[in-house]
Design an enzyme around this catalytic site. Structure first.
Site, PDB file in Angstrom:
ATOM      1  N   THR A  98      -7.863  -1.227  -8.405  1.00 38.07           N
ATOM      2  CA  THR A  98      -7.858  -0.454  -9.633  1.00 38.07           C
ATOM      3  C   THR A  98      -8.766   0.777  -9.511  1.00 38.07           C
ATOM      4  OG1 THR A  98      -7.673  -2.567 -10.766  1.00 38.07           O
ATOM      5  CG2 THR A  98      -8.216  -0.656 -12.122  1.00 38.07           C
ATOM      6  N   GLU A  99      -8.221   1.948  -9.785  1.00 36.94           N
ATOM      7  CA  GLU A  99      -8.978   3.209  -9.771  1.00 36.94           C
ATOM      8  C   GLU A  99      -9.676   3.443  -8.426  1.00 36.94           C
ATOM      9  OE1 GLU A  99      -8.511   5.060 -12.302  1.00 36.94           O
ATOM     10  OE2 GLU A  99      -7.782   3.633 -13.792  1.00 36.94           O
ATOM     11  N   LEU A 100      -9.108   2.864  -7.373  1.00 40.52           N
ATOM     12  CA  LEU A 100      -9.659   2.947  -6.009  1.00 40.52           C
ATOM     13  C   LEU A 100     -11.101   2.432  -5.925  1.00 40.52           C
ATOM     14  CD1 LEU A 100      -8.279   6.214  -4.353  1.00 40.52           C
ATOM     15  CD2 LEU A 100      -7.242   3.962  -4.567  1.00 40.52           C
TER      16      LEU A 100
END
Lengths: 427, 525
Positions: free
Chosen positions: B145-147
């Site tokens: 998630t979101e890197l």
């Protein structure tokens, strides 16, 4: 007897404690054979949400077919004056509201007055100009109408009251619902204070909503105690069937704060008490209903204390939602730092909700069946709430006798006392 | 020869409806069906469908020379199924070309990697399974998630068998090093890392239509020139962005589709870069070094940290209260509870509570259905309160079931006890009969006794006595006795037996005799 009254909003739609009080009082006066010519500033800038949200407490709807209501109208003449005056607005905020309305393209026309009092001037851009303009119109009204006494509610209408007195030579009664000190603490606005003081000095009689307020009037404004009289507010009875149908949604006890979330209402003390209780008893939920300049700070505090799963915010509650909220509540708390009167606990008690109120509220002077604490005494507040939540015998007693007590606080009685003040002023 | 790696993120949260205090305990419908369906349909029309069509055309045109990769969150996939099946179909068509890699992520696009390893692993597996079902490929590359990435998260991902993971080429982590190379996890070097080139990625994703940008307008010639200006040692340019960039964040009118349509051609013409997927890069490139990330990074905002989701007290409180439910939720099999548990974990809910951009809030505001973070917090907590009540009510059911089981067990054991008593009686009779024949019982006779008789005897003697008596005894005897000990007694015996090193022979004799006496007392005349 005929009264020229400068007041606020009027039926069928009322928002705000002051409007409710003015209407209740007028209704009570009608029962004592007092005729009222009721003058209100009709604001054309108050549709702004910010302004509306500053207003506290319940909307009251009126049954227009009601007999009593018809009787009331036969004794009351009602008049609107075009004005931007908005209740509960500080001079600084007023500018913002007007500015916003200008931007949104709302027109400020000058022909919104009733036909007879056409006023050619432009609307003022600041509150003080607007108050002065309202006073100017008031003196015109004062010369045309026939009455015995002038009665002005709170500082915005005092210049109008003074102008009317000068124009007609009739005695003036000013009614103090709140002083500048109640609204802002020690950081008060000198001009507003000046207007209040001038109004009280010019008045033949001053009515204060509690002894607390009466003392402020005497000590902070230097008014002669002989002409300051306390008349407590009252509350309209509620039709009980309205709230009976509401089912409780959570199994825990619900403890409610309802009011503007501002410094003088003491919301942070409520949160600290909630925190203390939740450490001992997780079977209670707390609700903070209302809006105000401290709302965001309060939400942050609740999150920082890690009690947000048991402490809820509803935002500003309108109309029926207020009674809905009371119907779900097991305890109502009003921890006000400074409250000239405080009508909300009465509204809670009349639908069987036990209340905890601060000793710094005017209403604590007359209520017997309420737990009273100092607003800063968080421990005592927590004790009281815990007791009402856990000891049924206590809460049942408060419910039973509290309702009885509130039902005896009738506007009819308050109006009678006001009538006595009129008579004193008239002499 | 350098590679260029395109990776697009597709995600839509289940947005919550206005859920008031009055709804708690009464209403369990949390989602704004209208907003969710209309947003999904709008974005599908404006972005997913036209861009998928474009990619499909490019793949047909360039064949295996053009490749892209996608990650579609479980939340987006479910909403495709519910509100825009045609968009899902077009992704499946892309999958069929063989030029598209689908990555794994957390099913709920959640922040579980930061708090709850078990839940994180569960969600990744769940998502990988869903991807395999829908697109026919088992993901070997992971994007969080979101890197969001840290050494520890990378190690967990490596332990799950992933080869490659994507994250941000955060300056504060890389320092002087280039993001345009292959790195590895600092704990487990088997996990290779591809780092986002945020300058070139954001030139397309954020700055493309910004007329105040001194490089505006961005053309393919300009972009390929920048690619050619990269350091000779660089091996890969990772262009990672939200898929909604195309047609939603950057409207069609900005020319974003035309830019993307022309980009592959311009890259072939002007540069010697070739397109590759993360999986291919993990195999082709040699890692240059491990990268150390002790604290989590992400691809968000200037700081590239996690403060957009867990930066203030509101976010932390909501996140902690949510996670506190995990222990209970995992024992509940009800589908609606499991569904809401996932939907409420989506990172967007916490993003809405961010106060970081309270004043100017451009990017944040664009994605935010709430007027301010406080409203977002209140609404979420109201929903969470109702969810908590439901979870706790389920807990009550579980307790009740447990009670039933306990009752059943105790009635069974009662029966068993009765049966044991019965056999013991019979055994006693037998022994008594033997005794009547005039035989005196001693310690060694135990081996001929029935189990129930031995049990009866063992109840009468303490473990210490037994342990000493059994010292150096014959195996057949020990084998008769030990299995008849209760679990606790056996444990104690084992412990004592270990401690017991040297015992006087006379003592052993003494204790054996004591047991023999007991035997005669119990079963003798």
């Amino acid at each position: 007897m005929r009264i020229l009254m400068f007041g606020w909003e009027f039926p069928p739609h009322i928002s705000g404690g002051l409007g409710t009080a003015c209407f209740g009082l007028t209704k009570g006066l009608a029962k004592h054979g007092v005729d009222v010519l009721f003058v209100v500033p009709r604001a054309y800038g108050d549709e702004d949400e910010q302004a509306v949200r500053l207003v506290n407490a319940s909307d009251v709807m009126f049954d227009l077919e009601d007999k009593e209501y018809k009787e009331f109208w036969s004794r009351v003449k009602y008049m609107e004056i075009g004005s931007n005056i908005i209740p509960y607005v500080a001079p600084e905020d007023f500018e913002k509201v007007v500015e916003k309305n200008k931007k949104s393209g709302q027109e400020f026309t000058s022909n919104v007055f009733s036909r007879r009092y056409q006023f050619s001037g432009k609307y003022g851009t600041n509150l003080m100009e607007e108050v002065a303009r309202y006073a100017l119109i008031a003196s015109a009204v004062a010369q045309k109408e026939d009455y015995d006494i002038i009665h002005a509610h709170d500082w915005l209408t005092y210049p109008a009251g003074i102008a009317a007195k000068k124009a007609s030579g009739k005695p003036l009664v000013v009614h103090i619902h709140a002083t500048e000190f109640d609204r802002t603490g020690e950081d008060y606005n000198e001009i507003v204070y000046g207007i209040e003081k001038e109004g009280m000095e010019a008045a033949d009689m001053v009515i204060a909503v509690s002894n607390l307020t009466r003392n402020t009037v005497i000590n902070r404004y230097g008014i002669n105690p002989d002409k300051v009289v306390t008349v407590y507010n009252a509350v309209e009875p509620v039709k009980s069937k309205e709230t009976q149908a509401i089912k409780k949604n959570v199994k825990e006890k619900v403890v409610t704060f309802l009011g503007r979330i501002t410094y003088q209402k003491g919301p942070e003390y409520f949160i600290e008490a909630a925190y203390k209780i939740l450490q001992k008893d997780p079977n209670i939920r707390f609700v903070m209903a209302g809006s105000g300049d401290l709302l965001h700070k309060m939400i942050e505090r609740v999150a920082a204390l890690k009690i947000a799963d048991k402490f809820h915010f509803t935002g500003f509650l309108k109309g029926d939602d207020v009674n809905h909220m009371f119907a779900l509540s097991d305890v109502f708390v009003m921890p006000s730092v400074s409250e000239p009167f405080g009508i909300v606990p009465l509204e809670a008690m009349r639908i069987n909700v036990p209340v905890v109120i601060s000793k710094q509220s005017g209403v604590s002077e007359i209520l017997k069946h309420a737990l009273k604490i100092d607003f800063w005494d968080v421990d005592a507040m927590a004790d009281s709430i815990y007791g009402l939540c856990n000891y049924d015998a206590l809460s049942e007693t408060f419910k039973k006798y509290g309702k009885e007590e509130v039902e005896n606080l009738k506007w009819e009685n308050a109006a009678f006392n006001v009538k006595m003040v009129y008579e004193t002023a008239f002499r | 020869m350098k590679s260029i790696c395109l990776y697009f993120q597709v995600h839509q949260p289940y947005r919550l409806r206005t859920y008031r205090f009055f709804d708690i305990g009464l209403n369990h419908d949390y989602y704004n069906e209208f907003a969710n369906s209309s947003i999904m349909q709008r974005v599908a029309q404006k972005s997913y469908l036209p861009m998928n069509k474009l990619l499909l055309k490019l793949i047909k045109e360039y064949g295996s020379a053009f490749k892209v990769s996608f990650s579609l969150s479980g939340m987006a996939l479910e909403q495709f199924e519910a509100y825009a099946p045609e968009a899902l179909k077009s992704f499946q068509e892309l999958a069929k070309t063989g030029n598209v890699e689908f990555l794994a992520e957390t099913y709920a696009h959640s922040l579980s990697s930061l708090k709850d390893k078990d839940e994180f692993i569960r969600q990744v597996q769940m998502h990988a399974q869903k991807v395999e079902e829908l697109f026919g490929q088992k993901p070997t590359t992971f994007r969080n998630t979101e890197l969001i990435y840290s050494d520890e998260i990378g190690a967990t991902v490596a332990s799950m068998g992933f080869d490659v993971m994507l994250t941000e080429g955060a300056k504060h982590v890389l320092g002087w090093r280039s993001p345009n190379m292959l790195y590895t996890n600092a704990i487990n070097p088997n996990l290779k890392l591809l780092l986002k080139n945020f300058r070139l990625s954001d030139d397309i994703a954020f700055r493309f239509s910004n007329q105040g940008w001194n490089e505006w307008p961005l053309t393919t010639n300009k972009f390929t020139r920048w690619l050619n200006e990269l350091d000779k040692k660089d091996e890969v340019v990772n262009l990672f962005m939200d898929y909604e960039t195309f047609g939603e964040h950057q409207w069609e009118e900005t020319g974003i589709f035309d830019f993307m349509a022309a980009l592959p051609g311009a890259i072939y013409k002007n540069t010697d870069l070739k397109f590759a997927t993360p999986k291919e890069l993990g195999k082709q490139l040699q890692p240059v070094a491990p990268v150390h990330v002790p604290y989590p990074i992400s691809w968000a905002d200037e700081e590239r940290d996690i403060t957009a989701w867990l930066g203030n007290d509101l976010q932390k409180e909501a996140f902690d209260k949510l996670n506190a439910l995990h222990g209970k939720v995992k024992n509940i099999s009800k589908p609606d509870i499991q569904r809401d548990w996932l939907y409420l974990q989506t990172s967007d809910h916490f993003y809405y509570m961010s106060t970081k951009w309270f004043s100017d809030g451009d990017v944040h505001k664009y994605f935010n259905p709430y007027g301010n973070p406080y409203d977002a917090f209140i609404n979420y907590m109201n929903v969470l309160s109702d969810f908590t009540i439901r979870v706790e009510n389920e807990g009550v059911h579980v307790d009740e079931e447990l009670k039933d089981i306990k009752e059943a067990v105790s009635s069974m054991s009662e029966k068993a006890e009765k049966a044991v008593k019965k056999t013991t009686k019979a055994a006693t009779k037998k022994v008594k009969k033997a005794l009547e024949k005039g035989k005196e019982l001693n310690f060694d006779d135990i081996k001929d006794m029935s189990d129930s008789a031995i049990k009866k005897l063992l109840r009468e003697i303490d473990i210490e006595t037994l342990t000493v008596a059994l010292k150096d005894t014959k195996e057949d005897l020990t084998e008769r006795i030990i299995p008849n000990l209760g679990a606790r007694a056996r444990k104690k015996y084992n412990e004592l037996e270990k401690e017991l090193k040297k015992v006087k022979k006379s003592d052993i004799k003494k204790y054996r005799k004591a047991i023999g006496d007991k035997l005669n007392e119990l079963f003798g005349k």
